[in-house]
Design a protein around this motif. Structure first.
Motif, PDB file in Angstrom:
ATOM      1  N   LYS A   2      27.611 -15.413 -10.610  1.00  0.00           N
ATOM      2  CA  LYS A   2      27.277 -15.728 -11.996  1.00  0.00           C
ATOM      3  C   LYS A   2      27.424 -14.490 -12.883  1.00  0.00           C
ATOM      4  O   LYS A   2      27.883 -14.584 -14.018  1.00  0.00           O
ATOM      5  N   LYS A   3      27.039 -13.319 -12.340  1.00  0.00           N
ATOM      6  CA  LYS A   3      27.163 -12.076 -13.099  1.00  0.00           C
ATOM      7  C   LYS A   3      28.621 -11.761 -13.409  1.00  0.00           C
ATOM      8  O   LYS A   3      28.953 -11.309 -14.507  1.00  0.00           O
ATOM      9  N   CYS A   4      29.495 -11.997 -12.444  1.00  0.00           N
ATOM     10  CA  CYS A   4      30.932 -11.729 -12.651  1.00  0.00           C
ATOM     11  C   CYS A   4      31.492 -12.603 -13.758  1.00  0.00           C
ATOM     12  O   CYS A   4      32.267 -12.126 -14.598  1.00  0.00           O
ATOM     13  N   ILE A   5      31.136 -13.859 -13.778  1.00  0.00           N
ATOM     14  CA  ILE A   5      31.625 -14.769 -14.813  1.00  0.00           C
ATOM     15  C   ILE A   5      31.116 -14.339 -16.180  1.00  0.00           C
ATOM     16  O   ILE A   5      31.877 -14.316 -17.157  1.00  0.00           O
ATOM     17  N   ILE A   6      29.856 -13.944 -16.256  1.00  0.00           N
ATOM     18  CA  ILE A   6      29.285 -13.483 -17.536  1.00  0.00           C
ATOM     19  C   ILE A   6      29.992 -12.217 -17.998  1.00  0.00           C
ATOM     20  O   ILE A   6      30.344 -12.078 -19.175  1.00  0.00           O
ATOM     21  N   ILE A   7      30.231 -11.296 -17.081  1.00  0.00           N
ATOM     22  CA  ILE A   7      30.914 -10.052 -17.425  1.00  0.00           C
ATOM     23  C   ILE A   7      32.329 -10.345 -17.912  1.00  0.00           C
ATOM     24  O   ILE A   7      32.783  -9.774 -18.915  1.00  0.00           O
ATOM     25  N   ILE A   8      33.040 -11.225 -17.235  1.00  0.00           N
ATOM     26  CA  ILE A   8      34.402 -11.577 -17.640  1.00  0.00           C
ATOM     27  C   ILE A   8      34.402 -12.200 -19.030  1.00  0.00           C
ATOM     28  O   ILE A   8      35.235 -11.855 -19.875  1.00  0.00           O
ATOM     29  N   ILE A   9      33.472 -13.092 -19.298  1.00  0.00           N
ATOM     30  CA  ILE A   9      33.383 -13.739 -20.615  1.00  0.00           C
ATOM     31  C   ILE A   9      33.086 -12.704 -21.692  1.00  0.00           C
ATOM     32  O   ILE A   9      33.692 -12.715 -22.767  1.00  0.00           O
ATOM     33  N   VAL A  10      32.153 -11.783 -21.417  1.00  0.00           N
ATOM     34  CA  VAL A  10      31.807 -10.738 -22.393  1.00  0.00           C
ATOM     35  C   VAL A  10      33.014  -9.842 -22.672  1.00  0.00           C
ATOM     36  O   VAL A  10      33.297  -9.499 -23.826  1.00  0.00           O
ATOM     37  N   VAL A  11      33.756  -9.477 -21.638  1.00  0.00           N
ATOM     38  CA  VAL A  11      34.937  -8.631 -21.812  1.00  0.00           C
ATOM     39  C   VAL A  11      35.998  -9.359 -22.644  1.00  0.00           C
ATOM     40  O   VAL A  11      36.574  -8.787 -23.579  1.00  0.00           O
ATOM     41  N   ILE A  12      36.246 -10.622 -22.335  1.00  0.00           N
ATOM     42  CA  ILE A  12      37.240 -11.396 -23.083  1.00  0.00           C
ATOM     43  C   ILE A  12      36.825 -11.532 -24.548  1.00  0.00           C
ATOM     44  O   ILE A  12      37.641 -11.352 -25.455  1.00  0.00           O
ATOM     45  N   LEU A  13      35.563 -11.812 -24.797  1.00  0.00           N
ATOM     46  CA  LEU A  13      35.081 -11.920 -26.175  1.00  0.00           C
ATOM     47  C   LEU A  13      35.174 -10.578 -26.896  1.00  0.00           C
ATOM     48  O   LEU A  13      35.550 -10.518 -28.064  1.00  0.00           O
ATOM     49  N   GLY A  14      34.846  -9.499 -26.198  1.00  0.00           N
ATOM     50  CA  GLY A  14      34.928  -8.167 -26.797  1.00  0.00           C
ATOM     51  C   GLY A  14      36.355  -7.794 -27.163  1.00  0.00           C
ATOM     52  O   GLY A  14      36.617  -7.297 -28.271  1.00  0.00           O
ATOM     53  N   VAL A  15      37.280  -8.046 -26.268  1.00  0.00           N
ATOM     54  CA  VAL A  15      38.689  -7.746 -26.535  1.00  0.00           C
ATOM     55  C   VAL A  15      39.198  -8.606 -27.684  1.00  0.00           C
ATOM     56  O   VAL A  15      39.917  -8.124 -28.570  1.00  0.00           O
ATOM     57  N   SER A  16      38.829  -9.880 -27.697  1.00  0.00           N
ATOM     58  CA  SER A  16      39.252 -10.776 -28.782  1.00  0.00           C
ATOM     59  C   SER A  16      38.710 -10.305 -30.126  1.00  0.00           C
ATOM     60  O   SER A  16      39.431 -10.306 -31.125  1.00  0.00           O
ATOM     61  N   PHE A  17      37.451  -9.898 -30.154  1.00  0.00           N
ATOM     62  CA  PHE A  17      36.830  -9.417 -31.384  1.00  0.00           C
ATOM     63  C   PHE A  17      37.530  -8.155 -31.888  1.00  0.00           C
ATOM     64  O   PHE A  17      37.862  -8.046 -33.075  1.00  0.00           O
ATOM     65  N   LEU A  18      37.775  -7.215 -30.991  1.00  0.00           N
ATOM     66  CA  LEU A  18      38.467  -5.981 -31.382  1.00  0.00           C
ATOM     67  C   LEU A  18      39.886  -6.265 -31.846  1.00  0.00           C
ATOM     68  O   LEU A  18      40.382  -5.620 -32.779  1.00  0.00           O
ATOM     69  N   ASN A  19      40.536  -7.228 -31.225  1.00  0.00           N
ATOM     70  CA  ASN A  19      41.891  -7.595 -31.636  1.00  0.00           C
ATOM     71  C   ASN A  19      41.898  -8.178 -33.045  1.00  0.00           C
ATOM     72  O   ASN A  19      42.791  -7.876 -33.842  1.00  0.00           O
ATOM     73  N   ILE A  20      40.925  -8.995 -33.359  1.00  0.00           N
ATOM     74  CA  ILE A  20      40.824  -9.566 -34.705  1.00  0.00           C
ATOM     75  C   ILE A  20      40.639  -8.447 -35.732  1.00  0.00           C
ATOM     76  O   ILE A  20      41.279  -8.444 -36.791  1.00  0.00           O
ATOM     77  N   ILE A  21      39.803  -7.480 -35.413  1.00  0.00           N
ATOM     78  CA  ILE A  21      39.558  -6.356 -36.329  1.00  0.00           C
ATOM     79  C   ILE A  21      40.833  -5.534 -36.529  1.00  0.00           C
ATOM     80  O   ILE A  21      41.205  -5.206 -37.660  1.00  0.00           O
ATOM     81  N   THR A  22      41.519  -5.212 -35.428  1.00  0.00           N
ATOM     82  CA  THR A  22      42.732  -4.391 -35.561  1.00  0.00           C
ATOM     83  C   THR A  22      43.840  -5.152 -36.292  1.00  0.00           C
ATOM     84  O   THR A  22      44.588  -4.553 -37.065  1.00  0.00           O
ATOM     85  N   ASP A  23      43.948  -6.457 -36.059  1.00  0.00           N
ATOM     86  CA  ASP A  23      44.937  -7.260 -36.798  1.00  0.00           C
ATOM     87  C   ASP A  23      44.652  -7.234 -38.297  1.00  0.00           C
ATOM     88  O   ASP A  23      45.568  -7.119 -39.110  1.00  0.00           O
ATOM     89  N   LYS A  24      43.382  -7.345 -38.643  1.00  0.00           N
ATOM     90  CA  LYS A  24      43.000  -7.343 -40.059  1.00  0.00           C
ATOM     91  C   LYS A  24      43.306  -5.985 -40.707  1.00  0.00           C
ATOM     92  O   LYS A  24      43.866  -5.929 -41.805  1.00  0.00           O
ATOM     93  N   ILE A  25      42.960  -4.907 -40.028  1.00  0.00           N
ATOM     94  CA  ILE A  25      43.229  -3.563 -40.556  1.00  0.00           C
ATOM     95  C   ILE A  25      44.732  -3.335 -40.701  1.00  0.00           C
ATOM     96  O   ILE A  25      45.199  -2.815 -41.720  1.00  0.00           O
ATOM     97  N   THR A  26      45.495  -3.748 -39.695  1.00  0.00           N
ATOM     98  CA  THR A  26      46.949  -3.568 -39.738  1.00  0.00           C
ATOM     99  C   THR A  26      47.560  -4.357 -40.887  1.00  0.00           C
ATOM    100  O   THR A  26      48.363  -3.826 -41.663  1.00  0.00           O
ATOM    101  N   ALA A  27      47.177  -5.622 -41.017  1.00  0.00           N
ATOM    102  CA  ALA A  27      47.736  -6.468 -42.079  1.00  0.00           C
ATOM    103  C   ALA A  27      47.396  -5.910 -43.455  1.00  0.00           C
ATOM    104  O   ALA A  27      48.264  -5.846 -44.342  1.00  0.00           O
ATOM    105  N   GLU A  28      46.151  -5.494 -43.644  1.00  0.00           N
ATOM    106  CA  GLU A  28      45.739  -4.948 -44.940  1.00  0.00           C
ATOM    107  C   GLU A  28      46.501  -3.664 -45.253  1.00  0.00           C
ATOM    108  O   GLU A  28      46.971  -3.469 -46.371  1.00  0.00           O
ATOM    109  N   SER A  29      46.652  -2.810 -44.270  1.00  0.00           N
ATOM    110  CA  SER A  29      47.351  -1.543 -44.471  1.00  0.00           C
ATOM    111  C   SER A  29      48.827  -1.763 -44.784  1.00  0.00           C
ATOM    112  O   SER A  29      49.370  -1.174 -45.731  1.00  0.00           O
ATOM    113  N   VAL A  30      49.460  -2.620 -44.005  1.00  0.00           N
ATOM    114  CA  VAL A  30      50.892  -2.897 -44.208  1.00  0.00           C
ATOM    115  C   VAL A  30      51.125  -3.518 -45.581  1.00  0.00           C
ATOM    116  O   VAL A  30      52.017  -3.095 -46.320  1.00  0.00           O
ATOM    117  N   ASN A  31      50.319  -4.502 -45.937  1.00  0.00           N
ATOM    118  CA  ASN A  31      50.500  -5.167 -47.232  1.00  0.00           C
ATOM    119  C   ASN A  31      50.269  -4.215 -48.401  1.00  0.00           C
ATOM    120  O   ASN A  31      50.963  -4.285 -49.416  1.00  0.00           O
TER     121      ASN A  31
END
Length: 127
Positions: A2-31
């Motif tokens: 159960k701990k492994c599944i929770i850790i995997i979910i947290v990592v996936i959510l963390g990476v997704s969140f950081l990706n959304i932030i970097t996409d937003k910064i990149t798009a704003e900067s480029v535009n």
């Protein structure tokens, strides 16, 4: 287990969140930089010398500010391509060789859009 599944979910959510932030910064900067380059191009077409120099300074300053943010998560080689184009444009403006700058501006805009697309989280970019 159960701990492994929770850790995997947290990592996936963390990476997704950081990706959304970097996409937003990149798009704003480029535009932002593309918008400045477009204004510079319009002034080059009108051959407005004083306004061209002011707009070039704005483009350079804006790019340096945006580049500092982008350096954290985008390859430096990609950023240097844009920097090179901007300094070529600046050199031509200082020598008042405006005829070459419009193509250089279009090239810089293309590189910026490519940079945004290359680092956007899309299925085709995964493979």
């Amino acid at each position: 287990m159960k701990k492994c599944i929770i850790i995997i979910i947290v990592v996936i959510l963390g990476v997704s969140f950081l990706n959304i932030i970097t996409d937003k910064i990149t798009a704003e900067s480029v535009n932002s930089v593309i918008s400045d380059l477009q204004e510079l191009k319009e002034n080059l077409e009108l051959e407005n010398n004083e306004e061209i120099k002011i707009k070039m300074k704005n483009v350079e300053d804006n790019w340096l500010r945006k580049k500092n943010k982008l350096e954290y998560f985008i390859e430096h080689d990609e950023l240097e391509k844009v920097s090179s184009e901007i300094y070529i444009i600046k050199g031509n403006i200082e020598q008042e060789k405006y005829e070459d700058d419009i193509s250089e501006i279009e090239n810089a805009k293309f590189i910026l859009k490519h940079l945004e697309d290359k680092y956007k989280f899309m299925f085709k970019n995964l493979f």
